[in-house]
Design an enzyme around this catalytic site. Structure first.
Site, mmCIF file in Angstrom:
data_model
loop_
_atom_site.group_PDB
_atom_site.id
_atom_site.type_symbol
_atom_site.label_atom_id
_atom_site.label_comp_id
_atom_site.label_asym_id
_atom_site.label_seq_id
_atom_site.Cartn_x
_atom_site.Cartn_y
_atom_site.Cartn_z
ATOM 1 N N CYS A 160 0.834 -1.205 0.000
ATOM 2 C CA CYS A 160 0.000 0.000 0.000
ATOM 3 C C CYS A 160 0.868 1.254 0.000
ATOM 4 C CB CYS A 160 -0.931 -0.011 1.208
ATOM 5 S SG CYS A 160 -1.917 1.491 1.327
ATOM 6 N N CYS A 163 -0.405 4.116 2.146
ATOM 7 C CA CYS A 163 -0.191 3.950 3.582
ATOM 8 C C CYS A 163 1.272 4.188 3.940
ATOM 9 C CB CYS A 163 -0.558 2.531 4.029
ATOM 10 S SG CYS A 163 -2.027 1.854 3.275
ATOM 11 N N ASP A 164 2.190 3.666 3.141
ATOM 12 C CA ASP A 164 3.596 3.599 3.559
ATOM 13 C C ASP A 164 4.555 4.452 2.724
ATOM 14 O OD1 ASP A 164 2.769 1.709 5.420
ATOM 15 O OD2 ASP A 164 3.024 0.072 3.987
#
Ligand code: NAP
Length: 346
Positions: A160, A163-164
């Protein structure tokens, strides 16, 4: 009758006490439970609530579904300026709630479809009996299946970018895959990384032309064609990938600070693997042109039953279909009509 959350809570507790077969005070009685909170689930909840059904939606392990990690949605009709996946899901959620759907955090850990009303175990501490169920459990990211991939997950391995991605500022990263997700991840990562290498097992992308063109045109994105990741190297964090040329079998090492796996998704069917029909790829099978699974009162919508289109808008559309199918099915069931009477009367 309008179904405010408090009315429903009171009604359902009462319904428990009038259920002759029930000896467990923690059992709730419902007319329709929706499992999963992506576009399919929220749309099903909206339609079911507007049809005046007693509807409970359980958000599941990934509230809001896969879209919550999508940075920008440009192709959801009605939003010409685009919006984030998170915003789109928040809007769908509040729209369903506005019409009386009860939305609850909780993950279904067991599903007994052997007798009606069906039984759902939620977080192993609550049992819900429901006449009808809509499965909108979506799909989850696939991984390559390498031991070091699992070991280094969260330490340079991710599925992701939204997300990261911010953890990969000023480093080189790799993205594995050749579909729309891989292109979106690669484009997003250019905001942080110095260079993004897309590793694809063939010499042709599966992604849509518009995303391909954007990726090809981006100065930070490079492509390594005909390569398969054979290992992910690094002690405490990702340091390199071992790549095999799929044409020659020759292996080489690519140094990288992170690797984003974007090779598609797996439908979330663990709850019904033994009880409902799945296709060869694990997707729930529904009757053509409908959301019926073949088991009375059990409907499926969204990515869990869609190996082809898998778009937010198609998931939402099938969520509406599932609610309409459930509504019609419930109206034809004499026993569920009396269950509703119990709920309304309480
Ligand atoms: P996908 O279209 O199934 O693509 C998966 C990619 O990963 C393919 O290129 C595939 O290679 C590769 N792959 C699969 N298994 C692999 C393995 N074991 N090792 C190496 N590579 C592997 O999945 P997706 O990109 O997640 O997209 C899913 C759906 O969502 C699609 O319908 C897509 O259009 C949609 N989507 C749309 C948008 C958008 O419109 N903005 C954004 C994201 C996703 P091959 O090509 O060789 O099979």
């Amino acid at each position: 009758m309008s179904h405010s959350a408090s009315n429903l809570e009171a009604a359902n507790t009462e319904a428990v006490n009038t259920d002759a077969t029930n000896t467990d005070a923690t059992i709730e009685r419902r007319q329709l439970v929706i499992i999963g909170s992506g576009p399919a689930g929220f749309t099903a909840a909206l339609y079911a609530a507007r049809a005046n059904l007693d509807v409970l939606l359980l958000r599941g392990a990934e509230p809001g579904g896969q879209l919550t990690s999508t940075p920008e949605i440009e192709n959801y009709p009605g939003f010409p300026e685009s919006l984030t996946g998170f915003d789109l899901m928040a809007r769908m959620e509040s729209q369903a709630e506005r019409f009386g759907a009860e939305l609850r955090y909780g993950t279904v850990t067991g599903l007994d479809l052997t007798q009606r009303p069906y039984r759902l175990s939620v977080d192993d501490d609550t049992t819900i009996k429901s006449d009808a169920i809509i499965l909108s459990t979506g799909a989850s990211a696939r991984y390559l299946g390498l031991d070091n991939e699992r070991r280094l997950l969260g330490r340079g391995v991710s599925a992701c970018a939204t997300c990261d991605g911010a953890f990969f500022r000023d480093v080189e990263v790799a993205v594995v895959g050749g579909g729309d997700t891989a292109m979106e991840e690669a484009l997003f990562l250019t905001r942080f990384a110095t260079r993004v290498v897309v590793i694809h097992r063939r010499d042709e992308l599966r992604a849509s032309k518009i995303l391909q063109e954007r990726a090809f045109a981006h100065p930070k994105i490079e492509f390594l064609w005909n390569r398969q990741v054979r290992d992910i190297l690094g002690e405490d964090k990702v340091e390199a990938l071992q790549l095999e040329d799929t044409r020659t079998g020759v292996t080489a090492t690519l140094e990288t600070g992170g690797v984003f796996i974007a090779i598609g998704h797996r439908p979330n069917t663990d709850l019904v693997r033994e009880t409902l029909d799945l296709d060869a790829h694990g997707y729930l099978v529904t009757e053509p042109g409908s959301t019926h699974t073949g088991k009375p009162g059990i409907f499926a919508c969204g990515d869990v039953q869609d190996p082809i289109y898998r778009q937010a808008v198609t998931a939402a559309g099938s969520g509406a279909m599932a609610a309409l199918d459930a509504e019609r099915w419930l109206a034809e069931q004499p026993e569920t009509a009396s269950a509703k009477t119990e709920l309304v009367a309480a």
